[in-house]
Design a protein around this motif. Sequence first.
Motif, mmCIF file in Angstrom:
data_model
loop_
_atom_site.group_PDB
_atom_site.id
_atom_site.type_symbol
_atom_site.label_atom_id
_atom_site.label_comp_id
_atom_site.label_asym_id
_atom_site.label_seq_id
_atom_site.Cartn_x
_atom_site.Cartn_y
_atom_site.Cartn_z
ATOM 1 N N GLY A 119 0.794 -1.224 0.000
ATOM 2 C CA GLY A 119 0.000 0.000 0.000
ATOM 3 C C GLY A 119 0.823 1.268 0.000
ATOM 4 O O GLY A 119 0.274 2.367 -0.127
ATOM 5 N N HIS A 120 2.132 1.120 0.133
ATOM 6 C CA HIS A 120 3.036 2.271 0.107
ATOM 7 C C HIS A 120 3.781 2.378 -1.225
ATOM 8 O O HIS A 120 4.718 3.168 -1.340
ATOM 9 C CB HIS A 120 4.035 2.191 1.261
ATOM 10 N N ILE A 121 3.375 1.576 -2.203
ATOM 11 C CA ILE A 121 4.000 1.631 -3.530
ATOM 12 C C ILE A 121 2.943 2.025 -4.554
ATOM 13 O O ILE A 121 1.992 1.290 -4.804
ATOM 14 C CB ILE A 121 4.621 0.276 -3.912
ATOM 15 N N PHE A 122 3.108 3.208 -5.122
ATOM 16 C CA PHE A 122 2.209 3.713 -6.166
ATOM 17 C C PHE A 122 2.955 3.671 -7.497
ATOM 18 O O PHE A 122 3.998 4.310 -7.660
ATOM 19 C CB PHE A 122 1.779 5.149 -5.866
ATOM 20 N N CYS A 123 2.414 2.908 -8.449
ATOM 21 C CA CYS A 123 3.049 2.815 -9.757
ATOM 22 C C CYS A 123 2.016 2.387 -10.787
ATOM 23 O O CYS A 123 0.851 2.154 -10.456
ATOM 24 C CB CYS A 123 4.217 1.820 -9.725
ATOM 25 N N ASN A 124 2.452 2.290 -12.024
ATOM 26 C CA ASN A 124 1.575 1.818 -13.088
ATOM 27 C C ASN A 124 1.627 0.291 -13.153
ATOM 28 O O ASN A 124 2.463 -0.350 -12.526
ATOM 29 C CB ASN A 124 2.002 2.426 -14.415
ATOM 30 N N SER A 125 0.715 -0.279 -13.935
ATOM 31 C CA SER A 125 0.669 -1.722 -14.105
ATOM 32 C C SER A 125 0.719 -2.047 -15.595
ATOM 33 O O SER A 125 0.844 -1.143 -16.424
ATOM 34 C CB SER A 125 -0.619 -2.263 -13.462
ATOM 35 N N ALA A 126 0.631 -3.336 -15.915
ATOM 36 C CA ALA A 126 0.691 -3.731 -17.325
ATOM 37 C C ALA A 126 -0.128 -4.991 -17.560
ATOM 38 O O ALA A 126 -0.227 -5.860 -16.705
ATOM 39 C CB ALA A 126 2.137 -3.956 -17.754
ATOM 40 N N ASP A 127 -0.708 -5.052 -18.755
ATOM 41 C CA ASP A 127 -1.505 -6.205 -19.174
ATOM 42 C C ASP A 127 -0.746 -6.907 -20.305
ATOM 43 O O ASP A 127 -0.448 -6.295 -21.340
ATOM 44 C CB ASP A 127 -2.880 -5.715 -19.651
ATOM 45 N N PHE A 128 -0.443 -8.183 -20.086
ATOM 46 C CA PHE A 128 0.303 -8.963 -21.073
ATOM 47 C C PHE A 128 -0.589 -9.980 -21.786
ATOM 48 O O PHE A 128 -0.086 -10.885 -22.445
ATOM 49 C CB PHE A 128 1.465 -9.691 -20.381
ATOM 50 N N PRO A 138 -3.644 2.900 -12.842
ATOM 51 C CA PRO A 138 -4.542 2.878 -11.690
ATOM 52 C C PRO A 138 -4.527 4.146 -10.843
ATOM 53 O O PRO A 138 -5.381 4.321 -9.976
ATOM 54 C CB PRO A 138 -4.031 1.682 -10.867
ATOM 55 N N HIS A 139 -3.571 5.052 -11.103
ATOM 56 C CA HIS A 139 -3.471 6.281 -10.305
ATOM 57 C C HIS A 139 -3.399 7.504 -11.224
ATOM 58 O O HIS A 139 -2.388 8.198 -11.284
ATOM 59 C CB HIS A 139 -2.231 6.234 -9.401
#
Length: 225
Positions: A119-128, A138-139
């Motif tokens: 919950g202390h890591i804010f980043c983007n994600s990826a769909d493979f 997500p942010h």
Amino acid sequence: MKSGKKTVIFCDFDGTITLSDNIVAIMKEFKPEGYEAIMQRTVNQEISLREGVGAMFALLPSRKKAEIVDFVVSRAGIREGFREFLGYVKQEGIDFYVTSGGMDFFIDPLLAPFDIPSGHIFCNSADFSGDHIEILWPHPCQEPCRNGCGMCKTTVMRRFPEDRYERILIGDSLTDFEGAKIADLVYSRSILTDKCAELGVKHVPFQDFFDIMNDMKQKRQQGVR
């Protein structure tokens, strides 16, 4: 630090926690056709970070996921003093958040040894799941930010109101410019140092996390407000 306020740290990942920018490194290593023009337009701020990063990764086939992750994990390198710095902020009761324009598929394995709560890591994600990599956001930006940040650092920072928190930003690049404007103090590297000087933002240049830890200790000992 500031009397009556709780200190909270927002720390960039690529080129800050790691020794180099992993997105740039991925593109230069795998060289998908057409990435150079997109990267240049992104750097020149002709297109948003969200648009530029999304377009560059869309050039890479999803089947290369394992190869990309192995490449980043094997060569990223963690900046000296990071583990010790995390120990210091924990000891001082300072909340530490990673705020990154990078992606979880390479951030999570690199940060796994450091026991930072998810919950202390804010980043983007990826769909493979498709033929090519799709970056997920997500942010996203929320008012008043309209910069198309992708992972909007100012939106995360505004969850911690300035009247209650002393907000410290640690960073090095384009993704940190907007956050630097609303931070109480910036620890800067690379072009962020130049930008802070240009904007008149209070900043302390650093080379490693020992530099930041020593400066914070000194400020606390001196009762700097």
